[in-house]
Scaffold this motif. Structure first.
Motif, PDB file in Angstrom:
ATOM      1  N   ALA A 114     -62.714 -72.664  38.051  1.00  0.00           N
ATOM      2  CA  ALA A 114     -63.142 -72.300  39.402  1.00  0.00           C
ATOM      3  C   ALA A 114     -64.512 -71.630  39.363  1.00  0.00           C
ATOM      4  CB  ALA A 114     -62.121 -71.350  40.025  1.00  0.00           C
ATOM      5  N   THR A 115     -65.269 -71.820  40.431  1.00  0.00           N
ATOM      6  CA  THR A 115     -66.509 -71.082  40.653  1.00  0.00           C
ATOM      7  C   THR A 115     -66.350 -70.322  41.961  1.00  0.00           C
ATOM      8  OG1 THR A 115     -67.852 -72.728  39.495  1.00  0.00           O
ATOM      9  CG2 THR A 115     -68.995 -71.253  41.008  1.00  0.00           C
ATOM     10  N   LEU A 116     -66.442 -68.997  41.885  1.00  0.00           N
ATOM     11  CA  LEU A 116     -66.216 -68.127  43.036  1.00  0.00           C
ATOM     12  C   LEU A 116     -67.439 -67.261  43.294  1.00  0.00           C
ATOM     13  CD1 LEU A 116     -62.652 -66.761  42.114  1.00  0.00           C
ATOM     14  CD2 LEU A 116     -63.198 -68.832  43.416  1.00  0.00           C
ATOM     15  N   PHE A 117     -67.630 -66.864  44.536  1.00  0.00           N
ATOM     16  CA  PHE A 117     -68.624 -65.820  44.779  1.00  0.00           C
ATOM     17  C   PHE A 117     -67.894 -64.492  44.905  1.00  0.00           C
ATOM     18  CE2 PHE A 117     -67.731 -65.742  49.341  1.00  0.00           C
ATOM     19  CZ  PHE A 117     -68.243 -64.525  49.774  1.00  0.00           C
ATOM     20  N   SER A 118     -68.552 -63.437  44.473  1.00  0.00           N
ATOM     21  CA  SER A 118     -67.940 -62.114  44.479  1.00  0.00           C
ATOM     22  C   SER A 118     -68.167 -61.438  45.825  1.00  0.00           C
ATOM     23  CB  SER A 118     -68.517 -61.236  43.367  1.00  0.00           C
ATOM     24  OG  SER A 118     -67.999 -59.926  43.468  1.00  0.00           O
ATOM     25  N   ARG A 119     -67.082 -61.104  46.494  1.00  0.00           N
ATOM     26  CA  ARG A 119     -67.194 -60.365  47.758  1.00  0.00           C
ATOM     27  C   ARG A 119     -67.459 -58.880  47.503  1.00  0.00           C
ATOM     28  NH1 ARG A 119     -64.799 -63.559  51.953  1.00  0.00           N
ATOM     29  NH2 ARG A 119     -63.795 -65.426  51.109  1.00  0.00           N
ATOM     30  N   ALA A 120     -67.256 -58.433  46.288  1.00  0.00           N
ATOM     31  CA  ALA A 120     -67.501 -57.038  45.922  1.00  0.00           C
ATOM     32  C   ALA A 120     -68.886 -56.899  45.298  1.00  0.00           C
ATOM     33  CB  ALA A 120     -66.439 -56.566  44.938  1.00  0.00           C
ATOM     34  N   GLY A 121     -69.436 -55.700  45.359  1.00  0.00           N
ATOM     35  CA  GLY A 121     -70.712 -55.414  44.707  1.00  0.00           C
ATOM     36  C   GLY A 121     -70.523 -55.089  43.239  1.00  0.00           C
ATOM     37  N   HIS A 122     -71.577 -55.268  42.460  1.00  0.00           N
ATOM     38  CA  HIS A 122     -71.536 -55.002  41.022  1.00  0.00           C
ATOM     39  C   HIS A 122     -72.906 -54.512  40.562  1.00  0.00           C
ATOM     40  CE1 HIS A 122     -67.650 -57.029  40.738  1.00  0.00           C
ATOM     41  NE2 HIS A 122     -68.161 -57.995  41.472  1.00  0.00           N
ATOM     42  N   ASP A 123     -72.922 -53.903  39.365  1.00  0.00           N
ATOM     43  CA  ASP A 123     -74.183 -53.398  38.824  1.00  0.00           C
ATOM     44  C   ASP A 123     -75.211 -54.503  38.623  1.00  0.00           C
ATOM     45  OD1 ASP A 123     -73.749 -50.465  38.357  1.00  0.00           O
ATOM     46  OD2 ASP A 123     -72.063 -51.224  37.204  1.00  0.00           O
ATOM     47  N   GLY A 124     -74.752 -55.735  38.461  1.00  0.00           N
ATOM     48  CA  GLY A 124     -75.682 -56.847  38.335  1.00  0.00           C
ATOM     49  C   GLY A 124     -76.626 -56.973  39.508  1.00  0.00           C
ATOM     50  N   MET A 125     -76.255 -56.430  40.677  1.00  0.00           N
ATOM     51  CA  MET A 125     -77.140 -56.486  41.845  1.00  0.00           C
ATOM     52  C   MET A 125     -78.431 -55.721  41.579  1.00  0.00           C
ATOM     53  SD  MET A 125     -74.261 -55.948  44.817  1.00  0.00           S
ATOM     54  CE  MET A 125     -75.184 -56.647  46.189  1.00  0.00           C
ATOM     55  N   SER A 126     -78.336 -54.619  40.832  1.00  0.00           N
ATOM     56  CA  SER A 126     -79.547 -53.889  40.443  1.00  0.00           C
ATOM     57  C   SER A 126     -80.251 -54.560  39.283  1.00  0.00           C
ATOM     58  CB  SER A 126     -79.190 -52.445  40.042  1.00  0.00           C
ATOM     59  OG  SER A 126     -78.723 -51.699  41.123  1.00  0.00           O
ATOM     60  N   ILE A 127     -79.476 -54.957  38.266  1.00  0.00           N
ATOM     61  CA  ILE A 127     -80.067 -55.492  37.046  1.00  0.00           C
ATOM     62  C   ILE A 127     -80.784 -56.809  37.316  1.00  0.00           C
ATOM     63  CG2 ILE A 127     -79.544 -56.259  34.692  1.00  0.00           C
ATOM     64  CD1 ILE A 127     -79.336 -53.238  35.178  1.00  0.00           C
ATOM     65  N   ALA A 128     -80.381 -57.530  38.367  1.00  0.00           N
ATOM     66  CA  ALA A 128     -81.048 -58.784  38.717  1.00  0.00           C
ATOM     67  C   ALA A 128     -82.523 -58.589  39.055  1.00  0.00           C
ATOM     68  CB  ALA A 128     -80.327 -59.445  39.890  1.00  0.00           C
ATOM     69  N   ASP A 129     -82.949 -57.362  39.326  1.00  0.00           N
ATOM     70  CA  ASP A 129     -84.361 -57.103  39.593  1.00  0.00           C
ATOM     71  C   ASP A 129     -85.215 -57.280  38.346  1.00  0.00           C
ATOM     72  OD1 ASP A 129     -83.893 -56.552  42.247  1.00  0.00           O
ATOM     73  OD2 ASP A 129     -83.856 -54.374  41.985  1.00  0.00           O
ATOM     74  N   ILE A 130     -84.595 -57.210  37.149  1.00  0.00           N
ATOM     75  CA  ILE A 130     -85.396 -57.267  35.920  1.00  0.00           C
ATOM     76  C   ILE A 130     -84.984 -58.364  34.953  1.00  0.00           C
ATOM     77  CG2 ILE A 130     -86.154 -54.852  35.966  1.00  0.00           C
ATOM     78  CD1 ILE A 130     -83.881 -54.249  33.943  1.00  0.00           C
ATOM     79  N   THR A 131     -83.812 -58.992  35.169  1.00  0.00           N
ATOM     80  CA  THR A 131     -83.392 -60.053  34.262  1.00  0.00           C
ATOM     81  C   THR A 131     -82.352 -60.931  34.942  1.00  0.00           C
ATOM     82  OG1 THR A 131     -82.750 -60.506  31.962  1.00  0.00           O
ATOM     83  CG2 THR A 131     -81.449 -58.843  33.135  1.00  0.00           C
ATOM     84  N   ASP A 132     -82.063 -62.077  34.332  1.00  0.00           N
ATOM     85  CA  ASP A 132     -81.023 -62.961  34.851  1.00  0.00           C
ATOM     86  C   ASP A 132     -79.651 -62.328  34.656  1.00  0.00           C
ATOM     87  OD1 ASP A 132     -82.882 -64.873  35.528  1.00  0.00           O
ATOM     88  OD2 ASP A 132     -82.546 -66.108  33.751  1.00  0.00           O
ATOM     89  N   VAL A 133     -78.740 -62.594  35.586  1.00  0.00           N
ATOM     90  CA  VAL A 133     -77.385 -62.047  35.485  1.00  0.00           C
ATOM     91  C   VAL A 133     -76.367 -63.178  35.553  1.00  0.00           C
ATOM     92  CG1 VAL A 133     -78.065 -59.835  36.500  1.00  0.00           C
ATOM     93  CG2 VAL A 133     -77.105 -61.624  37.965  1.00  0.00           C
TER      94      VAL A 133
END
Length: 438
Positions: free
Chosen positions: A376-395
């Motif tokens: 399955a491929t799902l989108f996350s309805r919850a937030g995660h630290d990757g939301m910040s880290i995506a500013d500097i690298t791929d997540v």
């Protein structure tokens, strides 16, 4: 021997032992709580935060990682590639150790501990005076973020924002429910606010970021599947809404002259539900409601409520907020009330990098019998630290089944079998990414 041969030679017993260790350590960390006997509560810059950082640092050193607590209070472990370059860029693995009030023991925590087990599986042990290394073209770092939930100061992702170089000086004035400022809490914890910039990674220091997390919903459980690829992390906006009416005597004020702020707030909460239910992939939640003066015999003159609004895409989320605002105008106008909203958090949707989705998918496929369809491929309805880290690298992210979809609650659960599958898939994903970097 190449990396894939090494993992193929790992026995199922070893992977299940790793999964049992993750679950046992989740239980151990659950004892670091401000509310013994109830659900877990472990907030940023608290004694419980310090305690779990010390424990996780011990477990990092146990598998040959060099450790440090960074300038924001995140706990970090690092292990070098075979060629031993101390400046080698790193693949960052991890999640968070803080909790909401009355929390379960797996949200965030399982991802940190699974990352440690991936390092344990992939490392070449120390010997003959040689430190432990990983047979990869990059270093591995495991990071235990310190404030994903935002429970104490009302601002989520503080730890990962610092890691991404996104700290804002106005945050120093944030206060907790006891009036302690974030700056004061830093000093009490032994951190130097003037050094917060030292927590930041440069983009060239990272290969990417991967996180394993329980799904915070029921979809995998309903599908009967253990693991999923995460395609994106939902956009989010949070508001504090104030509704102003007039406080009057409960017995002496007839209905036709009342300006009851609580009734306006109640109708507003129902409007949020009605509008969001009519939209695809939009979730709105009123999680807090207070009334003032709060006396049993006084018509409420003011109400304050929160709104958490999430969506797969920023534009559809924003259109829903506009619709809610129009409804609030109508409701309050009809009831003779005034309202205002203050936005306290905004985060755009973050899309997982195609390459990292591919390696996570390949990792999951390695755990499945031959001939099984893609996971399955799902989108996350919850937030995660990757939301910040995506500013500097791929997540990239991997979800594990959460029976019943219960999260942020003591009944939150993930099975040893699914943790084992997750560790195996996560390690395979790292190796597939290494293959892309050779």
């Amino acid at each position: 021997m190449n990396e894939h041969q090494r993992l193929a030679d790992v026995s199922p017993d070893r992977i299940f032992a790793a999964a049992r260790r993750v679950v046992a350590r989740c239980d151990e960390l659950a004892r670091a709580t401000a509310t013994p006997g109830a659900g877990i509560e472990r907030v940023y810059l608290s004694p419980e935060h310090a305690r779990v950082n010390r424990l996780v640092a011990e477990w990092m050193r146990e598998i040959g990682m060099a450790t440090h607590q960074d300038a924001a209070g995140n706990q970090v472990g690092r292990i070098l590639p075979f060629y031993g370059d101390p400046e080698a860029p790193a693949l960052l693995l991890g999640s968070h150790l803080d909790t909401v009030p009355n929390a379960g023991r797996f949200d965030g925590i399982a991802g940190v501990l699974m990352a440690l087990e991936v390092v344990r599986l992939l490392r070449a042990p120390a010997g003959s005076g040689r430190p432990a290394r990983v047979p990869l073209p990059f270093a591995l770092e495991v990071i235990a973020f310190s404030d994903e939930e935002g429970t104490r100061f009302g601002k989520a992702l503080l730890g990962s924002a610092a890691s991404a170089g996104g700290w804002h000086d106005e945050w120093w004035g944030l206060t907790d429910e006891s009036g302690v400022t974030l700056r004061e809490a830093f000093l009490d914890f032994g951190l130097d606010p003037g050094r917060i910039g030292e927590a930041a990674y440069r983009p060239d220091q990272l290969v990417g970021y991967l996180e394993a997390h329980i799904e915070q919903g029921p979809e995998l459980d309903a599908r009967g599947e253990s693991l999923a690829v995460v395609s994106s992390i939902a956009s989010a906006r949070r508001f504090q809404i104030t509704i102003e009416g007039e406080a009057r005597h409960a017995g002496g004020t007839p209905y036709e002259t009342r300006r009851d702020a609580l009734l306006g707030a109640s109708e507003a909460a129902l409007a949020v539900e009605r509008i969001c239910r009519a939209e695809h992939h939009i979730i709105g939640t009123v999680g807090q409601l207070e009334t003032f003066p709060g006396a049993v015999n006084v018509v409420p003159g003011e109400a304050r409520l929160s709104l958490d609004l999430r969506g797969e895409f920023d534009d559809s989320r924003d259109k829903v907020w506009d619709a809610i605002a129009r409804d609030l105008d109508a409701i309050m106008g009809r009831r003779g009330l005034r309202w205002r909203a203050r936005e306290i958090h905004s985060a755009p949707a973050v899309f997982c990098a195609p390459l990292l989705q591919d390696v996570v998918r390949a990792g999951i496929m390695a755990t499945l019998p031959a001939g099984v369809d893609a996971p399955a491929t799902l989108f996350s309805r919850a937030g995660h630290d990757g939301m910040s880290i995506a500013d500097i690298t791929d997540v990239g992210m991997l979800f594990m089944r959460n029976p019943g979809g219960i999260s942020h609650h003591p009944d939150e659960f993930v099975s040893v079998n699914d943790v084992a599958a997750g560790i195996w898939a996560f390690a395979e994903a790292v190796l597939h990414l290494a293959g892309e970097h050779h």
